[in-house]
Design a protein around this motif. Structure first.
Motif, PDB file in Angstrom:
ATOM      1  N   UNK A 120       0.829  -1.213   0.000  1.00 26.20           N
ATOM      2  CA  UNK A 120       0.000   0.000   0.000  1.00 26.20           C
ATOM      3  C   UNK A 120       0.860   1.258   0.000  1.00 26.20           C
ATOM      4  N   UNK A 121       1.960   1.247   0.727  1.00 26.22           N
ATOM      5  CA  UNK A 121       2.882   2.395   0.735  1.00 26.22           C
ATOM      6  C   UNK A 121       3.618   2.526  -0.597  1.00 26.22           C
ATOM      7  N   UNK A 122       3.906   1.409  -1.221  1.00 32.37           N
ATOM      8  CA  UNK A 122       4.648   1.404  -2.477  1.00 32.37           C
ATOM      9  C   UNK A 122       3.793   1.879  -3.660  1.00 32.37           C
ATOM     10  N   UNK A 123       2.490   1.549  -3.660  1.00 31.11           N
ATOM     11  CA  UNK A 123       1.601   1.860  -4.780  1.00 31.11           C
ATOM     12  C   UNK A 123       0.316   2.551  -4.312  1.00 31.11           C
ATOM     13  N   UNK A 124       0.419   3.684  -3.617  1.00 31.11           N
ATOM     14  CA  UNK A 124      -0.791   4.294  -3.047  1.00 31.11           C
ATOM     15  C   UNK A 124      -1.810   4.741  -4.090  1.00 31.11           C
ATOM     16  N   UNK A 125      -1.362   5.278  -5.229  1.00 28.90           N
ATOM     17  CA  UNK A 125      -2.298   5.743  -6.255  1.00 28.90           C
ATOM     18  C   UNK A 125      -3.096   4.564  -6.829  1.00 28.90           C
ATOM     19  N   UNK A 126      -2.399   3.470  -7.089  1.00 31.93           N
ATOM     20  CA  UNK A 126      -3.066   2.299  -7.653  1.00 31.93           C
ATOM     21  C   UNK A 126      -4.044   1.692  -6.649  1.00 31.93           C
ATOM     22  N   UNK A 127      -3.626   1.547  -5.407  1.00 36.07           N
ATOM     23  CA  UNK A 127      -4.492   0.969  -4.372  1.00 36.07           C
ATOM     24  C   UNK A 127      -5.754   1.815  -4.219  1.00 36.07           C
ATOM     25  N   UNK A 128      -5.606   3.128  -4.184  1.00 33.59           N
ATOM     26  CA  UNK A 128      -6.768   4.010  -4.062  1.00 33.59           C
ATOM     27  C   UNK A 128      -7.689   3.857  -5.273  1.00 33.59           C
ATOM     28  N   UNK A 129      -7.117   3.777  -6.455  1.00 37.33           N
ATOM     29  CA  UNK A 129      -7.891   3.617  -7.686  1.00 37.33           C
ATOM     30  C   UNK A 129      -8.779   2.373  -7.610  1.00 37.33           C
ATOM     31  N   UNK A 130      -8.196   1.267  -7.196  1.00 32.39           N
ATOM     32  CA  UNK A 130      -8.940   0.003  -7.124  1.00 32.39           C
ATOM     33  C   UNK A 130      -9.986   0.052  -6.017  1.00 32.39           C
ATOM     34  N   UNK A 131      -9.596   0.475  -4.841  1.00 24.86           N
ATOM     35  CA  UNK A 131     -10.526   0.458  -3.704  1.00 24.86           C
ATOM     36  C   UNK A 131     -11.668   1.446  -3.859  1.00 24.86           C
ATOM     37  N   UNK A 132     -11.430   2.518  -4.608  1.00 29.62           N
ATOM     38  CA  UNK A 132     -12.495   3.496  -4.852  1.00 29.62           C
ATOM     39  C   UNK A 132     -13.409   3.066  -6.001  1.00 29.62           C
ATOM     40  N   UNK A 133     -13.057   1.958  -6.677  1.00 26.10           N
ATOM     41  CA  UNK A 133     -13.874   1.458  -7.778  1.00 26.10           C
ATOM     42  C   UNK A 133     -13.828   2.340  -9.012  1.00 26.10           C
ATOM     43  N   UNK A 134     -12.736   3.054  -9.172  1.00 29.57           N
ATOM     44  CA  UNK A 134     -12.618   3.965 -10.316  1.00 29.57           C
ATOM     45  C   UNK A 134     -12.448   3.189 -11.621  1.00 29.57           C
ATOM     46  N   UNK A 135     -12.768   3.855 -12.719  1.00 28.26           N
ATOM     47  CA  UNK A 135     -12.665   3.244 -14.043  1.00 28.26           C
ATOM     48  C   UNK A 135     -12.004   4.165 -15.065  1.00 28.26           C
ATOM     49  N   UNK A 136     -11.623   5.370 -14.672  1.00 25.28           N
ATOM     50  CA  UNK A 136     -11.132   6.358 -15.627  1.00 25.28           C
ATOM     51  C   UNK A 136      -9.806   5.985 -16.292  1.00 25.28           C
ATOM     52  N   UNK A 137      -9.023   5.096 -15.710  1.00 24.22           N
ATOM     53  CA  UNK A 137      -7.753   4.679 -16.314  1.00 24.22           C
ATOM     54  C   UNK A 137      -7.811   3.242 -16.843  1.00 24.22           C
ATOM     55  N   UNK A 138      -8.981   2.649 -16.814  1.00 19.08           N
ATOM     56  CA  UNK A 138      -9.113   1.252 -17.243  1.00 19.08           C
ATOM     57  C   UNK A 138      -8.604   1.019 -18.660  1.00 19.08           C
ATOM     58  N   UNK A 139      -8.908   1.930 -19.577  1.00 18.72           N
ATOM     59  CA  UNK A 139      -8.489   1.729 -20.966  1.00 18.72           C
ATOM     60  C   UNK A 139      -6.975   1.678 -21.117  1.00 18.72           C
ATOM     61  N   UNK A 140      -6.247   2.414 -20.304  1.00 15.22           N
ATOM     62  CA  UNK A 140      -4.786   2.374 -20.420  1.00 15.22           C
ATOM     63  C   UNK A 140      -4.163   1.327 -19.497  1.00 15.22           C
ATOM     64  N   UNK A 141      -4.806   1.020 -18.384  1.00 19.53           N
ATOM     65  CA  UNK A 141      -4.214   0.085 -17.422  1.00 19.53           C
ATOM     66  C   UNK A 141      -4.671  -1.361 -17.626  1.00 19.53           C
ATOM     67  N   UNK A 142      -5.864  -1.573 -18.157  1.00 17.33           N
ATOM     68  CA  UNK A 142      -6.427  -2.925 -18.227  1.00 17.33           C
ATOM     69  C   UNK A 142      -6.833  -3.340 -19.643  1.00 17.33           C
ATOM     70  N   UNK A 143      -5.967  -3.043 -20.593  1.00 14.67           N
ATOM     71  CA  UNK A 143      -6.114  -3.554 -21.952  1.00 14.67           C
ATOM     72  C   UNK A 143      -4.797  -4.213 -22.326  1.00 14.67           C
ATOM     73  N   UNK A 144      -4.846  -5.092 -23.312  1.00  9.76           N
ATOM     74  CA  UNK A 144      -3.677  -5.904 -23.670  1.00  9.76           C
ATOM     75  C   UNK A 144      -2.460  -5.038 -23.973  1.00  9.76           C
ATOM     76  N   UNK A 145      -1.326  -5.517 -23.487  1.00  8.68           N
ATOM     77  CA  UNK A 145      -0.058  -4.837 -23.705  1.00  8.68           C
ATOM     78  C   UNK A 145       0.985  -5.874 -24.082  1.00  8.68           C
ATOM     79  N   UNK A 146       1.994  -5.432 -24.785  1.00  2.81           N
ATOM     80  CA  UNK A 146       3.130  -6.321 -25.051  1.00  2.81           C
ATOM     81  C   UNK A 146       3.835  -6.583 -23.731  1.00  2.81           C
ATOM     82  N   UNK A 147       4.375  -7.771 -23.564  1.00  6.37           N
ATOM     83  CA  UNK A 147       5.061  -8.121 -22.315  1.00  6.37           C
ATOM     84  C   UNK A 147       6.134  -7.089 -21.975  1.00  6.37           C
ATOM     85  N   UNK A 148       6.766  -6.527 -22.984  1.00  6.03           N
ATOM     86  CA  UNK A 148       7.815  -5.534 -22.752  1.00  6.03           C
ATOM     87  C   UNK A 148       7.268  -4.256 -22.120  1.00  6.03           C
ATOM     88  N   UNK A 149       5.956  -4.006 -22.256  1.00 11.55           N
ATOM     89  CA  UNK A 149       5.346  -2.812 -21.684  1.00 11.55           C
ATOM     90  C   UNK A 149       4.970  -2.978 -20.210  1.00 11.55           C
TER      91      UNK A 149
END
Length: 195
Positions: A120-149
């Motif tokens: 939680x200390x290492x990834x506070x922005x991400x933890x807050x995003x998930x726990x708040x049920x946000x979706x505004x970054x879903x298209x960039x964070x939760x769509x297919x990416x190359x393994x290198x990305x």
């Protein structure tokens, strides 16, 4: 951890729903409370890995058909499986490496329970995003990416194929696993408390 019935009933892809249903049935058959906890954890791990492999095969045969399916897959379905793989690994290692001495075990399980707070200390922005049920970054964070990305420190042994990972589903799986492991470690601490 997310309810498997809720996840697969809401899954937009019928093939993925089928794998989820098989998984839930397989876990239901696995329960044998006469086995030691470490063996039950190992069984759950193997069942999860087998069904995660089926899910990968399913995705290869039936690619995601829309952006909605892709986001749902990388935010719900894949982390459901990969978080359990991580959870069962943590639980098994936790049981194997727990000191036999109750005083040492107390310190050990307190440290293990603290893994979630470190994340939680290492990834506070991400933890807050998930726990708040946000979706505004879903298209960039939760769509297919190359393994290198996907940042190297977030990758796992089962995230090596291109387009079977998103940039953030490994982080989500880690968070979900650590939340459950925190509960598991606290239960171990409860067992150690003097009567």
């Amino acid at each position: 951890m997310n309810d498997p019935n809720e996840i697969f009933f809401l899954a937009p892809n019928e093939h993925q729903r089928g794998v989820m249903e098989q998984y839930v049935r397989a876990l239901g058959k696995e329960v044998n409370n006469s086995l030691p906890l470490s063996e039950r954890i190992a069984q759950r791990f193997m069942i999860t890995v087998q069904h995660f492999s089926l899910l990968q095969e399913c995705l290869a045969k039936h690619p995601l058909a829309s952006l909605e399916e892709e986001i749902y897959f990388f935010k719900k379905i894949k982390p459901f499986f990969t978080s359990r793989i991580e959870l069962y690994t943590l639980q098994f290692k936790g049981m194997v490496f727990a000191p036999p001495d109750p005083v040492d075990a107390q310190d050990y399980w307190e440290q293990e329970a603290g893994r979630l707070a470190v994340f939680e200390r290492q990834y506070p922005e991400f933890v807050a995003y998930i726990r708040e049920g946000r979706e505004d970054k879903d298209e960039s964070w939760f769509t297919a990416a190359a393994a290198a990305d996907v940042p190297v420190s977030w990758r796992t042994a089962y995230d090596v194929e291109d387009h079977f990972s998103s940039s953030h589903d490994p982080l989500l799986a880690a968070l979900m696993a650590l939340e459950q492991y925190h509960e598991f470690a606290n239960k171990q601490l409860e067992v150690l408390k003097p009567v």
